[in-house]
Design a protein around this motif. Structure first.
Motif, mmCIF file in Angstrom:
data_model
loop_
_atom_site.group_PDB
_atom_site.id
_atom_site.type_symbol
_atom_site.label_atom_id
_atom_site.label_comp_id
_atom_site.label_asym_id
_atom_site.label_seq_id
_atom_site.Cartn_x
_atom_site.Cartn_y
_atom_site.Cartn_z
ATOM 1 N N VAL A 113 0.864 -1.176 0.000
ATOM 2 C CA VAL A 113 0.000 0.000 0.000
ATOM 3 C C VAL A 113 0.900 1.226 0.000
ATOM 4 O O VAL A 113 1.756 1.378 0.877
ATOM 5 C CB VAL A 113 -0.926 0.025 1.236
ATOM 6 N N ARG A 114 0.738 2.065 -0.966
ATOM 7 C CA ARG A 114 1.622 3.224 -1.080
ATOM 8 C C ARG A 114 1.482 4.164 0.118
ATOM 9 O O ARG A 114 0.347 4.514 0.494
ATOM 10 C CB ARG A 114 1.299 4.019 -2.345
ATOM 11 N N PRO A 115 2.584 4.605 0.691
ATOM 12 C CA PRO A 115 2.487 5.665 1.689
ATOM 13 C C PRO A 115 2.274 7.006 1.004
ATOM 14 O O PRO A 115 2.600 7.165 -0.181
ATOM 15 C CB PRO A 115 3.865 5.626 2.358
ATOM 16 N N ASP A 143 -0.701 8.601 9.985
ATOM 17 C CA ASP A 143 -1.282 8.987 8.694
ATOM 18 C C ASP A 143 -0.586 8.299 7.522
ATOM 19 O O ASP A 143 -0.833 8.631 6.369
ATOM 20 C CB ASP A 143 -1.284 10.508 8.507
ATOM 21 N N GLN A 144 0.299 7.340 7.837
ATOM 22 C CA GLN A 144 1.007 6.560 6.821
ATOM 23 C C GLN A 144 1.669 7.467 5.781
ATOM 24 O O GLN A 144 1.541 7.267 4.571
ATOM 25 C CB GLN A 144 0.056 5.570 6.149
ATOM 26 N N THR A 145 2.403 8.449 6.296
ATOM 27 C CA THR A 145 3.015 9.451 5.429
ATOM 28 C C THR A 145 4.479 9.644 5.782
ATOM 29 O O THR A 145 4.839 9.702 6.964
ATOM 30 C CB THR A 145 2.272 10.795 5.564
ATOM 31 N N ALA A 146 5.309 9.745 4.751
ATOM 32 C CA ALA A 146 6.721 10.082 4.925
ATOM 33 C C ALA A 146 6.894 11.568 4.625
ATOM 34 O O ALA A 146 6.393 12.066 3.603
ATOM 35 C CB ALA A 146 7.594 9.247 3.995
ATOM 36 N N TYR A 147 7.596 12.261 5.515
ATOM 37 C CA TYR A 147 7.768 13.706 5.414
ATOM 38 C C TYR A 147 9.242 14.050 5.191
ATOM 39 O O TYR A 147 10.116 13.532 5.902
ATOM 40 C CB TYR A 147 7.279 14.389 6.694
ATOM 41 N N PHE A 148 9.488 14.970 4.247
ATOM 42 C CA PHE A 148 10.865 15.349 3.921
ATOM 43 C C PHE A 148 10.978 16.858 3.751
ATOM 44 O O PHE A 148 10.241 17.457 2.962
ATOM 45 C CB PHE A 148 11.321 14.695 2.607
ATOM 46 N N ASP A 149 11.879 17.463 4.515
ATOM 47 C CA ASP A 149 12.369 18.798 4.208
ATOM 48 C C ASP A 149 13.725 18.567 3.570
ATOM 49 O O ASP A 149 14.675 18.162 4.249
ATOM 50 C CB ASP A 149 12.479 19.648 5.471
ATOM 51 N N THR A 150 13.852 18.802 2.280
ATOM 52 C CA THR A 150 15.056 18.393 1.561
ATOM 53 C C THR A 150 16.293 19.210 1.932
ATOM 54 O O THR A 150 17.397 18.849 1.540
ATOM 55 C CB THR A 150 14.842 18.448 0.042
ATOM 56 N N SER A 151 16.118 20.282 2.706
ATOM 57 C CA SER A 151 17.298 20.993 3.205
ATOM 58 C C SER A 151 18.112 20.096 4.141
ATOM 59 O O SER A 151 19.292 20.344 4.389
ATOM 60 C CB SER A 151 16.891 22.274 3.928
ATOM 61 N N PHE A 152 17.480 19.033 4.660
ATOM 62 C CA PHE A 152 18.186 18.093 5.530
ATOM 63 C C PHE A 152 19.372 17.441 4.835
ATOM 64 O O PHE A 152 20.383 17.134 5.469
ATOM 65 C CB PHE A 152 17.220 17.006 6.007
ATOM 66 N N PHE A 153 19.263 17.229 3.534
ATOM 67 C CA PHE A 153 20.333 16.519 2.837
ATOM 68 C C PHE A 153 21.655 17.287 2.901
ATOM 69 O O PHE A 153 22.718 16.693 2.995
ATOM 70 C CB PHE A 153 19.936 16.250 1.393
ATOM 71 N N HIS A 175 14.923 4.581 3.345
ATOM 72 C CA HIS A 175 14.863 4.214 4.762
ATOM 73 C C HIS A 175 13.494 4.541 5.345
ATOM 74 O O HIS A 175 12.908 3.732 6.080
ATOM 75 C CB HIS A 175 15.962 4.954 5.525
ATOM 76 N N GLU A 176 12.963 5.723 5.032
ATOM 77 C CA GLU A 176 11.653 6.089 5.570
ATOM 78 C C GLU A 176 10.558 5.202 4.991
ATOM 79 O O GLU A 176 9.594 4.856 5.687
ATOM 80 C CB GLU A 176 11.365 7.566 5.306
ATOM 81 N N PHE A 177 10.683 4.814 3.734
ATOM 82 C CA PHE A 177 9.741 3.850 3.170
ATOM 83 C C PHE A 177 9.865 2.505 3.885
ATOM 84 O O PHE A 177 8.888 1.762 4.003
ATOM 85 C CB PHE A 177 9.989 3.681 1.671
ATOM 86 N N GLY A 178 11.076 2.195 4.359
ATOM 87 C CA GLY A 178 11.256 0.980 5.143
ATOM 88 C C GLY A 178 10.386 0.984 6.382
ATOM 89 O O GLY A 178 9.834 -0.059 6.777
ATOM 90 N N HIS A 179 10.233 2.142 7.008
ATOM 91 C CA HIS A 179 9.342 2.227 8.175
ATOM 92 C C HIS A 179 7.889 1.985 7.768
ATOM 93 O O HIS A 179 7.115 1.383 8.524
ATOM 94 C CB HIS A 179 9.483 3.589 8.841
#
Length: 309
Positions: A113-115, A143-153, A175-179
């Motif tokens: 099931v897609r997050p 909420d089965q959601t992965a959140y990214f602020d790309t400034s983290f990279f 990795h977050e999809f792994g969760h």
């Protein structure tokens, strides 16, 4: 790792959220469920202030998130993803969907099931409460959601010494999809029930997510996208793999502790050591098998069975 130029992101697959963004699902305060625990772990690991996070991550969703200033990512192509970090996340998501839609049911009998995926800047409202960019990338089970602020990279490079290579960034998304896979398979709660220590459920949960990221990398350059008939990604090189291992190593508990306090305390671990994180990613990449990622049954987290056979 570079994207095939003809690859295209799916319109609407990745949300760009700003101006308060709504949250869905049940709402949790910190420690109120698996989502809160994982967000706290990420804050401690990635340099966020746990005190401020405890105050900001709550059941309230009245506080508006800051405007992202991000453009839509609906029209991203492989060419764009090779130059733009937001498009890189978007097409990585497409690759992850392709891999796990095929492999999860094949290997586990569970239909993928897609997050949901949200790009944000500054702060964001989630099913686990409000979180700031200080938390780093995170997955909210509520909420089965992965959140990214790309400034983290860039922070990963500047503060933690990670490679700036593309696969280092793609590893974080994987990795977050792994969760999310752990949420589907019923394992993510183990992090909450045993949240700290060298052999803890939290460490085993994080190492398993690293291993699942490796499984994705195993297939990412071979499984074709249904729309284009091409894999999203070109064949991996040894440099790509070193980039991913560099990212995994840079956020090991031992490395973070040594940099921040000058000493290593395994009793405070939540994610595993740099060496462990690299090895479990490698176990997934070497085998391409979900079964190789059973960290919960592993007697020796320093030596994944798939690497010692």
């Amino acid at each position: 790792m570079t994207f095939n130029e003809g690859a295209r992101g799916e319109a609407g697959r990745v949300q760009v959220q700003g101006g308060g963004g709504g949250s869905r699902g049940s709402k949790m305060a910190i420690g109120g469920g698996a989502g809160g625990i994982i967000v706290l772990i990420l804050a401690l690991l990635f340099g966020g202030d746990p005190g401020s996070l405890l105050g900001g991550l709550s059941s309230s969703t009245d506080t508006a998130s800051s405007s992202t200033g991000l453009a839509s990512v609906d029209d991203c192509t492989g060419t764009d993803a090779n130059k733009d970090v937001n498009c890189r996340v978007t097409l990585t998501v497409g690759s992850l969907d392709d891999v796990w839609e095929q492999q999860l049911i094949k290997q586990t009998g569970t239909k993928y099931v897609r997050p949901e995926v949200v790009l944000f800047s500054g702060s964001v409202n989630t099913g686990c409460g409000q979180a700031s960019s200080d938390v780093g990338p995170f997955y909210c089970p509520a909420d089965q959601t992965a959140y990214f602020d790309t400034s983290f990279f860039q922070l990963l490079v500047d503060r933690f010494g990670s490679s700036a290579g593309p696969l280092a960034q793609e590893y974080v998304v994987a990795h977050e999809f792994g969760h999310h896979l752990q949420n589907q398979l019923g394992d993510i709660g183990r992090a909450q029930s045993d949240p700290q220590g060298e052999q803890s459920g939290a460490v085993r949960t994080e190492l398993q997510a690293d291993c699942y990221a490796g499984v994705w990398a195993h297939y990412a350059d071979t499984i074709p996208d249904e729309v284009t008939g091409l894999p999203f990604l070109k064949p991996l090189t040894q440099t790509d793999i070193r980039d991913a291992l560099s990212a995994a190593s840079s956020v090991g508990d031992d490395r973070i502790q040594r940099a921040s306090t000058g000493r290593v305390n395994p009793e405070g671990w939540t994610h595993g050591s740099s060496d462990q994180r690299q090895k479990w990613f490698a176990a997934g990449y070497k085998t391409g098998q979900v079964s190789a990622c059973d960290t919960y049954s592993a007697r020796d987290l320093n030596n994944p069975p798939a690497l010692v056979k």
